[in-house]
Design an enzyme around this catalytic site. Sequence first.
Site, mmCIF file in Angstrom:
data_model
loop_
_atom_site.group_PDB
_atom_site.id
_atom_site.type_symbol
_atom_site.label_atom_id
_atom_site.label_comp_id
_atom_site.label_asym_id
_atom_site.label_seq_id
_atom_site.Cartn_x
_atom_site.Cartn_y
_atom_site.Cartn_z
ATOM 1 N N HIS A 1 70.923 26.496 -28.751
ATOM 2 C CA HIS A 1 70.843 27.431 -29.867
ATOM 3 C C HIS A 1 71.641 28.687 -29.552
ATOM 4 O O HIS A 1 72.155 28.860 -28.463
ATOM 5 C CB HIS A 1 69.383 27.838 -30.133
ATOM 6 C CG HIS A 1 68.438 26.679 -30.206
ATOM 7 N ND1 HIS A 1 67.175 26.724 -29.670
ATOM 8 C CD2 HIS A 1 68.582 25.455 -30.742
ATOM 9 C CE1 HIS A 1 66.568 25.570 -29.874
ATOM 10 N NE2 HIS A 1 67.401 24.789 -30.520
ATOM 11 N N GLU B 1 57.787 22.126 -40.757
ATOM 12 C CA GLU B 1 56.476 22.179 -40.116
ATOM 13 C C GLU B 1 55.598 23.321 -40.587
ATOM 14 O O GLU B 1 54.396 23.336 -40.326
ATOM 15 C CB GLU B 1 56.620 22.248 -38.584
ATOM 16 C CG GLU B 1 57.271 23.509 -38.063
ATOM 17 C CD GLU B 1 58.774 23.395 -38.034
ATOM 18 O OE1 GLU B 1 59.369 23.339 -39.130
ATOM 19 O OE2 GLU B 1 59.360 23.386 -36.947
ATOM 20 N N ASP C 1 64.172 22.179 -31.603
ATOM 21 C CA ASP C 1 63.850 22.100 -30.186
ATOM 22 C C ASP C 1 63.042 20.831 -29.920
ATOM 23 O O ASP C 1 62.853 20.001 -30.811
ATOM 24 C CB ASP C 1 63.085 23.354 -29.731
ATOM 25 C CG ASP C 1 61.815 23.574 -30.539
ATOM 26 O OD1 ASP C 1 61.453 22.702 -31.358
ATOM 27 O OD2 ASP C 1 61.181 24.628 -30.369
ATOM 28 N N ARG D 1 62.904 30.637 -30.591
ATOM 29 C CA ARG D 1 62.584 29.974 -29.324
ATOM 30 C C ARG D 1 63.880 29.453 -28.719
ATOM 31 O O ARG D 1 64.358 28.376 -29.076
ATOM 32 C CB ARG D 1 61.583 28.834 -29.526
ATOM 33 C CG ARG D 1 60.199 29.307 -29.954
ATOM 34 C CD ARG D 1 59.186 28.182 -29.920
ATOM 35 N NE ARG D 1 57.870 28.660 -30.326
ATOM 36 C CZ ARG D 1 57.387 28.588 -31.571
ATOM 37 N NH1 ARG D 1 58.125 28.028 -32.520
ATOM 38 N NH2 ARG D 1 56.193 29.062 -31.858
ATOM 39 N N ASP E 1 61.964 22.252 -36.609
ATOM 40 C CA ASP E 1 62.767 23.040 -35.673
ATOM 41 C C ASP E 1 63.597 22.145 -34.776
ATOM 42 O O ASP E 1 63.228 20.999 -34.487
ATOM 43 C CB ASP E 1 61.863 23.925 -34.808
ATOM 44 C CG ASP E 1 61.197 25.026 -35.618
ATOM 45 O OD1 ASP E 1 61.679 25.324 -36.726
ATOM 46 O OD2 ASP E 1 60.182 25.576 -35.150
ATOM 47 N N TYR F 1 66.651 31.380 -34.974
ATOM 48 C CA TYR F 1 65.508 30.711 -34.336
ATOM 49 C C TYR F 1 65.044 31.488 -33.108
ATOM 50 O O TYR F 1 65.858 31.909 -32.283
ATOM 51 C CB TYR F 1 65.890 29.289 -33.955
ATOM 52 C CG TYR F 1 64.728 28.441 -33.548
ATOM 53 C CD1 TYR F 1 63.625 28.311 -34.382
ATOM 54 C CD2 TYR F 1 64.724 27.768 -32.332
ATOM 55 C CE1 TYR F 1 62.542 27.528 -34.009
ATOM 56 C CE2 TYR F 1 63.652 26.979 -31.961
ATOM 57 C CZ TYR F 1 62.564 26.870 -32.804
ATOM 58 O OH TYR F 1 61.493 26.092 -32.441
ATOM 59 N N GLU G 1 59.882 20.392 -29.468
ATOM 60 C CA GLU G 1 58.660 20.305 -30.252
ATOM 61 C C GLU G 1 58.970 19.867 -31.679
ATOM 62 O O GLU G 1 58.282 19.022 -32.256
ATOM 63 C CB GLU G 1 57.949 21.652 -30.245
ATOM 64 C CG GLU G 1 56.456 21.581 -30.367
ATOM 65 C CD GLU G 1 55.830 20.848 -29.193
ATOM 66 O OE1 GLU G 1 55.031 19.927 -29.464
ATOM 67 O OE2 GLU G 1 56.133 21.171 -28.030
#
Length: 858
Positions: free
Chosen positions: A372, A9, A98, A327, A96, A325, A100
């Site tokens: 994570h 992204e 997650d 988040r 990623d 990561y 999103e």
Amino acid sequence: MPKPLVIVESPTKARTIARFLGDNYVVESSVGHIRDLPRSAKDIPASAKSEPWSRLGVNVDDNFAPLYIIPNEKKEQVKKLKTLLKDANELYLATDEDREGESIAWHLLEVLKPSIPIHRMVFHEITDGAIAQALASPRELDQHLVNAQEARRILDRLYGYEVSPVLWKKVMPRLSAGRVQSPAARLLVERERERMQFRSSSYADLEATLAASDEDREFRARLTHLDGRRVAQGRDFLPTGGLTPGADEQGVVALSHGEATLLAAALDGSVFRVARVEQKPYRRSPSAPFMTSTLQQEAGRRLRFSSSRTMSVAQRLYERGFITYMRTDSVILSGEALAESRRIIAARFGDNEVPPSPRVFRSKIKNAQEAHEAIRPAGDRWRAPDELDGQLSGDELRLYELIWRRTLASQMKDAVGVVVSVTIEAGLMSAVLELSAGDRVTFASSGRVITSPGFFRIYQENPDENEDTQDLPQVEAGQELIERGIEVVDHVTNPPARYTEATLVKALEERGIGRPSTYASIISTLLDRGYAWKKGQALVPSFVAFAVVQLMERYFAHLVNYDFTAQLEDDLDDIASGEREAVPYLRQFYFGVEGGGLKDEVLTQLGEIDARMVNTVPIGTTDDGREIVVRVGRYGPYIQLDDRTASVPDTLTPDELTVEGALALLSASEVKERHLGDLDGVPVLARLGRYGGYVQLGEGDGKELKRASLFPTMSVESVTLEEAKALLSLPRLVGVDPETNQEIFAQNGRFGPYITRGRESRSLEKPEEIFTIGLAEALEKFKEPKRRGARRASSVELGIDPEGDTKVVLRSGRFGPYVTDGKVNASVPRGMDPTEVTLEQALDLLNERRAKLNNDRG
């Protein structure tokens, strides 16, 4: 020859991964989401414009089907991805891991429609080993995560697009409501209400300086009891003033300054003797490794980073392969990470600092998402901060070092020591305060001795949370001490502290409101929408926020209820885990079971809302009982008493607006004209005009009269005759250019202070420079390139961004001052003087704005 196409992204992430994959793969970025709901009416396709649901961008009548569009700025990138896909033999979606990231991957599949093998490639750190493992073990797209993100996006759209128009009609245009934003604004307003109701109390106590012997070091002891009655401390006072209920019955004594002074005199010559010595073991365990919220809190406290700045820097560190990561709700470390941390600890501090077994932490946050790891240094061998010279610098190095230290500290031994408490008694030499001569007063002192520092060797905890760290001499019960002074210490109780970004994140986290990845954008929205502004590090709610929160509390109470907001997060988590279906949940939220959903609630309440009431904030009453209020008008807040009004200054905080202050502002606003004195027999007046204050030579309104605008730091009620004479003397002759023989003048104009030379002009940074700039400085100004246009005349170049090598400029815009690097614009916040903005502050503002734009990709 066809190659696998890897899509991530972020362009930075793409460049980093490309280095690991080499020439055998093509790596490209989607630059965030390639599709989203329409942002405005012009984005809605013609085929949908006539639909009753089109303004929402969600077909609420057809299972809440979202209307996705490809924004204009993404069309070129989509075209590029489709071209690359034609020459690819495999597609790896490496966004990623997650919700999103999963959603971005799903949108890519929906738009690109690949006919080649598809792999979902996930990793939590960008290292050679992690990339290789991700390639070797791809997984399927997690549709539950996609559904949860889509449900969240739709729910937020319904909430914002239904409630925001209510605010436009009843408060003012361009406001917004949000599922997390509105409860966050309520937190700020509730804290400010507490401060507005707060009444300070003053009290005093004594501090004695003592020593065990002439050779021993001095130590301090504080007065705690008078003849067995406890001396009041801050916790004994109510926020509204006075002692807490029951304090008197409990024998608590509140001393005034005068009483403490008399008491100190009565102790002069007394014998101070140790009554009791207690030792207790001290042990402090390290905190868990960072997750997103704790990283934002610690970076705010230690590095004074905003949440947006923290996440922006962490994003860069992750994409460049330095940390895992960023988040995450998890505080778990992998087995490899535990082994590496223990290796580094043993190498740096010795085997004795390594605990017998690794520490295992569990998140205390409700509904933590622990898929994570915690945020930690990336790779098999962690690089120490002092080994990264030339690779990291500035913000990135500082944040990396914080993460590195916190991760290692989490796996070190406890800090161990003892806490020593000493109770000391003294007899009064004379009667005072209803006490007799000889009555005993008690002092106390405490200290801490660390015998084994453990993790303190690498990561010091918050000193405000630690016990008194003064060193105490060896003393024993019955020992007489040497008194070297008694000091009266005055105290004033303080109102509850305003939220900072760090403490607001903590409050949201504790209540289960929002998710770590959203905190930075929530705070940015509060600031951008004018619901809050910064005073130092504190977040100050505006009167507009008061009006919005009052409306929400009265008419949409459950939408800003903290438990309800947290429950929404639980529901979305259930969708992510597959325990709940998205469409029935959205239907219940919007339509209700038998009515009563969001749609009906807005329709029902809209006609009942008393706009005058929600836009009124009571301040207090005058001595004769008349109410003073602040009203939020279309052009900003103003004070009202009967038919008298006055604007509220931008820099005035709500808790500072007392009855006395409001009356002073009302009186000042009525000063339309002041006679300052005479100049050569002609009266000099200070007057308030349509565009602000000015001084005038002569009476009347004739156009031939000489006038001069006041500087921003001046006012009609405070400007002096000397200042007026200086202003009326403008333009000021600075000197003569020796090369052109032209006169140079300094003067004040519509767009600020400037200098002229013939038909040329250059802006000055501050109005005061009109009177101080010399000829040499003026000549240097004229060597600078001319900025064309009236609005650019007030532009100031602040310097060069050391990372981007671009000019950073401060400019005046239609909606106020802003800074820009040519690509990103960031408004100068209320309360920050534009003339005082430094390059460092400008870079912070740009980084925060850039981070918000990056976060807004989802």
